[in-house]
Design an enzyme around this catalytic site. Structure first.
Site: not given
Lengths: 449, 155
Positions: B67-70, B105
């Site tokens: 779940i990569p997110h920034a 995300f």
């Protein structure tokens, strides 16, 4: 190095004993008076009976001058707070032990920045990874993850009947980004060139992406049979069993877990996609027979009880399980099992405290470099590239590397690869190399000047 | 709110091309740019914040999920994309296993706390082995969306 260890439980005590044999100045902080008393009689270190979260205790222990601060109690909160305060007082590097549950949540929240921690680990997970290595590569003598787990090192013996015996490395045409870092032939250490001929009995150290290496190992050792899934039975569905099953699911293993607690079984069934969860007691011979334990390739005992683990391994071995592995928690038992285990059919015993020690040793060095792994065929070292180094901006091909040094990994930001000739080296990158004695100094000089 | 309500068929990649960590993230961000969910100008700064996050620690959380997110001021509302790789992507995940499902995300800076809950809820859904099996078997993006719309994304 000035080292402070908080917590004299299995893990803290083991590390303190091991480090006190080297020339380090060690302070141990332990909250329980009795444990602290026992500790001070056993180890060459200053032992303080106090709270690792108390500022007075931390000042007394010398936190402001501390090079390495390790919070190793079994309590997450104590460890996080102790690290945070120690860093605030001036400790150079802080290391925090946590439960695997918290580690699994770490992706969601940056614990390390918030608590000023340099490294977080869980001994449960480290032990599970250690156990999984035996299953993935039963024929390898050593398996090690480097460069944040992107690259794996495997050491394997070249067998007579293997494809590789008698061929040069050039003819073997290993895929890109897979490298033979060193060869041990009898007592002779060889840093191989493309013209090196592999001989049966050679101990070869290979580096590369874990999956890619796996595909190549069959060419050196036992060939074939790779497509059949490996049948694994895990005894105990606690944190160790779960972490192990999770890792093995991805490696073409058919996993069955014996767990006697129905609530844990339900949770495991929900979380693991491919494992079969058996609500059964593996200490019962009847239940082991019923589940045809004799057909399994690996039986792994991973409960909290050493006695149950060892005894069920013996049962599984008697019933015909091919390989048996066990966790051993108590220091007193580990030695006996390591010494006599193979006579009892136990392939290896993994202890969480030893897995933790091995993982943490890389922090116990000067800042310039660290020894990742000591191999018979040389030393695997890691160092970062200084801005002032002459290699900055050059391709791997254009650098004149010292003879006898093999570059095996290049970590640039998040990316880690076995270097290829066209890769450009930048300041701040980390390089991993196989070296021996004198060559190490030349290699390090090259990266700093 | 379900995860599906944050997605649409052109924000689901049923068969991702990338087989490695960083190229997978770039593929997903480029897909969002291509379909007009992100502007060209936003691409590089968003990739940079995603990179910084992955640099701290891979968002591969185990069991084939990432779940990569920034958090970014380049978007005004939460922007999501779902990718599947049956082959698996090397993601340097917590369990060292390849990743089959990636949910990326990009969250407006101001909505940090709100969407932290969404992220946690999505991880919870994907933690279910049964859901992962269904997602693997799904024929196309529409079927994937169907599976993701069954459960609420916020507990």
């Amino acid at each position: 190095m000035n080292i402070i260890i908080v917590g004299a439980g299995e893990i803290g005590r083991h590390l303190a004993l091991s480090l006190s044999r080297e020339a380090h100045s060690i302070v141990v902080i332990e909250a329980e008076e009795k444990v602290a008393g026992e500790m001070s009689s056993k180890v060459d270190a200053r032992v303080l009976n106090g709270d690792g979260g108390s500022i007075n205790t931390l000042l007394d222990a010398g936190a402001p001058e501390c090079d390495l601060f390790l919070a190793l109690t079994s309590d997450n909160n104590s460890n996080l707070v102790a690290c945070s305060i120690a860093k605030g007082l001036g400790a150079k590097k802080t290391i925090c032990r946590v439960h695997p549950g918290l580690q699994r949540e770490e992706w969601l929240f940056d614990l390390r920045s918030n608590f000023n921690i340099d490294y977080i680990f869980s001994s449960e997970r480290l032990a599970a990874v250690e156990l999984s290595k035996f299953v993935r590569s039963p024929d390898s003598i050593a398996v090690e993850e480097i460069a944040r787990g992107h690259i794996e090192l495997q050491q394997i013996e070249v067998l007579h009947r293997s494809e590789a015996a008698g061929k040069t490395l050039r003819d073997l045409k290993f895929p890109p980004r897979v490298r033979i870092g060193s060869i041990l032939r009898g007592n002779e250490q060889i840093v191989p060139t493309a013209d090196e001929v592999l001989e049966p009995g050679d101990l070869v150290t290979m580096f590369g992406d874990p999956k890619r290496i796996q595909a190549e190992l069959g060419r050196l050792g036992k060939p074939g049979g790779k497509d059949d899934p490996v049948r694994v039975v895990i005894f105990g569905g606690g944190e160790y069993g779960f972490s192990l099953a999770q890792t093995l699911e991805a490696w073409n293993c058919r996993v069955r877990i014996f767990e006697s607690d129905p609530a844990i079984c339900e949770d495991l069934t929900d979380r693991l996609a491919n494992a079969t969860i058996l609500n059964a007691d593996a200490t019962s011979l009847e239940e082991l027979k019923e589940e045809n334990i004799g057909d399994t390739d690996f039986f792994i005992a991973a409960t909290q009880s050493d006695e149950d683990n060892v005894m069920t391994c013996l049962q599984a071995h008697t019933l015909g399980a091919k390989h048996c592995l066990t966790l051993i928690h108590r220091a007193d038992y580990a030695e006996a099992i390591t010494r006599y285990g193979d006579r009892m059919g136990i392939m290896a015993a993994v202890s969480p405290r030893e897995s933790a020690r091995q993982d943490l040793m890389r922090f116990v060095t000067s800042d310039r470099y660290h020894v990742v792994k000591q191999l018979q065929s040389g030393e695997l070292i890691e160092s970062s590239v200084s801005e002032s180094s002459s290699v900055v901006g050059k391709t791997v091909r254009d650098v004149e590397w010292p003879r006898g040094c093999v570059l095996v990994a290049h970590l640039h930001g998040v990316r880690a690869q076995v270097p290829s000739p066209d890769d450009v080296i930048e300041a701040g990158d980390h390089l991993y190399a196989m070296t021996t004695g004198k060559v190490k100094k030349q290699f390090l000089k090259l990266l700093t000047k | 709110m379900t995860l599906a309500s944050l997605l649409s068929p052109n924000r689901v990649i049923a068969d991702m091309k990338a087989v490695e960590h960083w190229p997978a993230i770039v593929e997903m961000v480029d897909h969002l740019v291509e379909h007009g969910y992100l502007t060209e100008e936003a691409r590089d700064p968003i990739l940079e914040s995603l990179r910084l996050r992955e640099d701290q620690r891979s968002t591969g959380i185990g069991s084939g999920i990432a779940i990569p997110h920034a958090f970014s001021d380049k978007v005004s509302e939460v922007t999501t994309i779902f990718g599947r790789s049956r082959e698996g992507i090397e993601f340097c995940a917590l369990d060292s296993a390849p990743v089959n499902f990636v949910v990326l995300f990009i969250v407006p800076q101001a909505q940090y706390a709100l969407h932290l809950k969404t992220l946690a809820a999505i991880a919870k859904i994907l933690n279910s082995g049964e859901i992962r099996k269904h997602l693997t078997d799904a024929e196309n993006a529409d079927e994937i969306l169907g599976i993701l719309s069954k459960r609420p994304a916020r507990a």
